[in-house]
Design a protein around this motif. Structure first.
Motif, PDB file in Angstrom:
ATOM      1  N   GLN A 152       0.841  -1.199   0.000  1.00  0.00           N
ATOM      2  CA  GLN A 152       0.000   0.000   0.000  1.00  0.00           C
ATOM      3  C   GLN A 152       0.877   1.251   0.000  1.00  0.00           C
TER       4      GLN A 152
ATOM      5  N   ARG B   2      -5.585  -8.866  -8.846  1.00  0.00           N
ATOM      6  CA  ARG B   2      -5.705  -8.686 -10.296  1.00  0.00           C
ATOM      7  C   ARG B   2      -4.462  -9.218 -11.014  1.00  0.00           C
TER       8      ARG B   2
ATOM      9  N   LEU C 254      -1.244   3.567  -2.349  1.00  0.00           N
ATOM     10  CA  LEU C 254      -2.648   3.201  -2.488  1.00  0.00           C
ATOM     11  C   LEU C 254      -3.402   3.665  -1.250  1.00  0.00           C
ATOM     12  N   GLY C 255      -4.702   3.852  -1.371  1.00  0.00           N
ATOM     13  CA  GLY C 255      -5.512   4.404  -0.293  1.00  0.00           C
ATOM     14  C   GLY C 255      -5.701   3.485   0.905  1.00  0.00           C
ATOM     15  N   SER C 256      -5.623   2.159   0.690  1.00  0.00           N
ATOM     16  CA  SER C 256      -5.856   1.229   1.793  1.00  0.00           C
ATOM     17  C   SER C 256      -5.172  -0.103   1.497  1.00  0.00           C
ATOM     18  N   THR C 257      -5.111  -0.938   2.534  1.00  0.00           N
ATOM     19  CA  THR C 257      -4.549  -2.277   2.312  1.00  0.00           C
ATOM     20  C   THR C 257      -5.476  -3.094   1.410  1.00  0.00           C
ATOM     21  N   GLN C 258      -6.778  -2.803   1.468  1.00  0.00           N
ATOM     22  CA  GLN C 258      -7.719  -3.492   0.585  1.00  0.00           C
ATOM     23  C   GLN C 258      -7.410  -3.187  -0.877  1.00  0.00           C
ATOM     24  N   ALA C 259      -7.035  -1.954  -1.159  1.00  0.00           N
ATOM     25  CA  ALA C 259      -6.663  -1.581  -2.534  1.00  0.00           C
ATOM     26  C   ALA C 259      -5.411  -2.352  -2.956  1.00  0.00           C
TER      27      ALA C 259
ATOM     28  N   LYS D   6      -4.555  -5.326  -1.780  1.00  0.00           N
ATOM     29  CA  LYS D   6      -5.007  -6.706  -1.986  1.00  0.00           C
ATOM     30  C   LYS D   6      -5.653  -6.857  -3.354  1.00  0.00           C
ATOM     31  N   ASN D   7      -6.476  -5.877  -3.726  1.00  0.00           N
ATOM     32  CA  ASN D   7      -7.153  -5.916  -5.027  1.00  0.00           C
ATOM     33  C   ASN D   7      -6.141  -5.884  -6.173  1.00  0.00           C
ATOM     34  N   LYS D   8      -5.127  -5.043  -6.038  1.00  0.00           N
ATOM     35  CA  LYS D   8      -4.103  -4.913  -7.077  1.00  0.00           C
ATOM     36  C   LYS D   8      -3.326  -6.234  -7.215  1.00  0.00           C
TER      37      LYS D   8
END
Length: 179
Positions: free
Chosen positions: A152, A169, A157-162, A164-166
């Protein structure tokens, strides 16, 4: 003929149906047993005896419900016959009980290693076609064991979730390339 249909024939009260089931097994499954026995110090007479013993054991196992249908009847019968022949070899003290067992285990290990190497090479090749950023994310996370928080911050990135999403993908992209 399915295994279920064959079991019905073999366990039938009707002698004609039972004989039909036995004939089918002999026609379909005898040759591999004959080949195995001959490759391991036996002759056709030995193979006939072993196959008959195997059929008896198969029927007994079907009746006492030891056969659980986790494998095909064909492979189950072959395994029974193979084990019977190995026991016979041990009894005859020919010291050949390990002939095919050790060879086949060694061949299996070699084949599995070769197959693994081939698949690993495919993954490497496809990994190299990924974009540089995806390669770096996957290496950092899976190989260098970096956290989502680290990814992150590195990629702002804005969050750890972002993060994880990256990563997800990138992994999906690699998986689709490999398939």
């Amino acid at each position: 003929m399915t295994d279920t249909q064959l079991i019905e024939l073999l366990t039938s009260e009707d002698n004609g149906l039972r004989n039909k089931g036995f004939s089918y097994l002999v026609e379909r499954d005898y040759e591999p047993v004959l080949s195995y026995v001959k490759r391991n110090s036996g002759n056709p007479e030995d193979a006939k005896d072993i196959f008959q013993e195997g059929l008896i054991a198969l029927i007994r196992n079907i009746h006492n419900q030891s056969f659980r249908k986790t494998s095909s009847l064909k492979s189950y019968l072959y395994s029974i016959c193979k084990n019977l022949w190995l026991q016979e070899l041990r009894k005859m003290n020919r010291n050949t009980a390990e002939i095919e067992t050790s060879t086949s285990e060694h061949d299996l290990e070699r084949n599995l290693a070769s197959e693994f190497d081939e698949k690993l090479q495919v993954v490497r090749d496809k990994f190299n076609t990924l974009g540089e950023e995806c390669q770096k994310i996957l290496v950092l996370f899976y190989y260098k064991k970096k956290s989502m928080k680290y990814l992150q911050e590195l990629y702002q990135l804005g969050s750890t979730q972002a993060a994880k999403n990256k990563k997800s993908r990138c992994l999906k992209k690699l998986s689709s390339l490999v398939e």
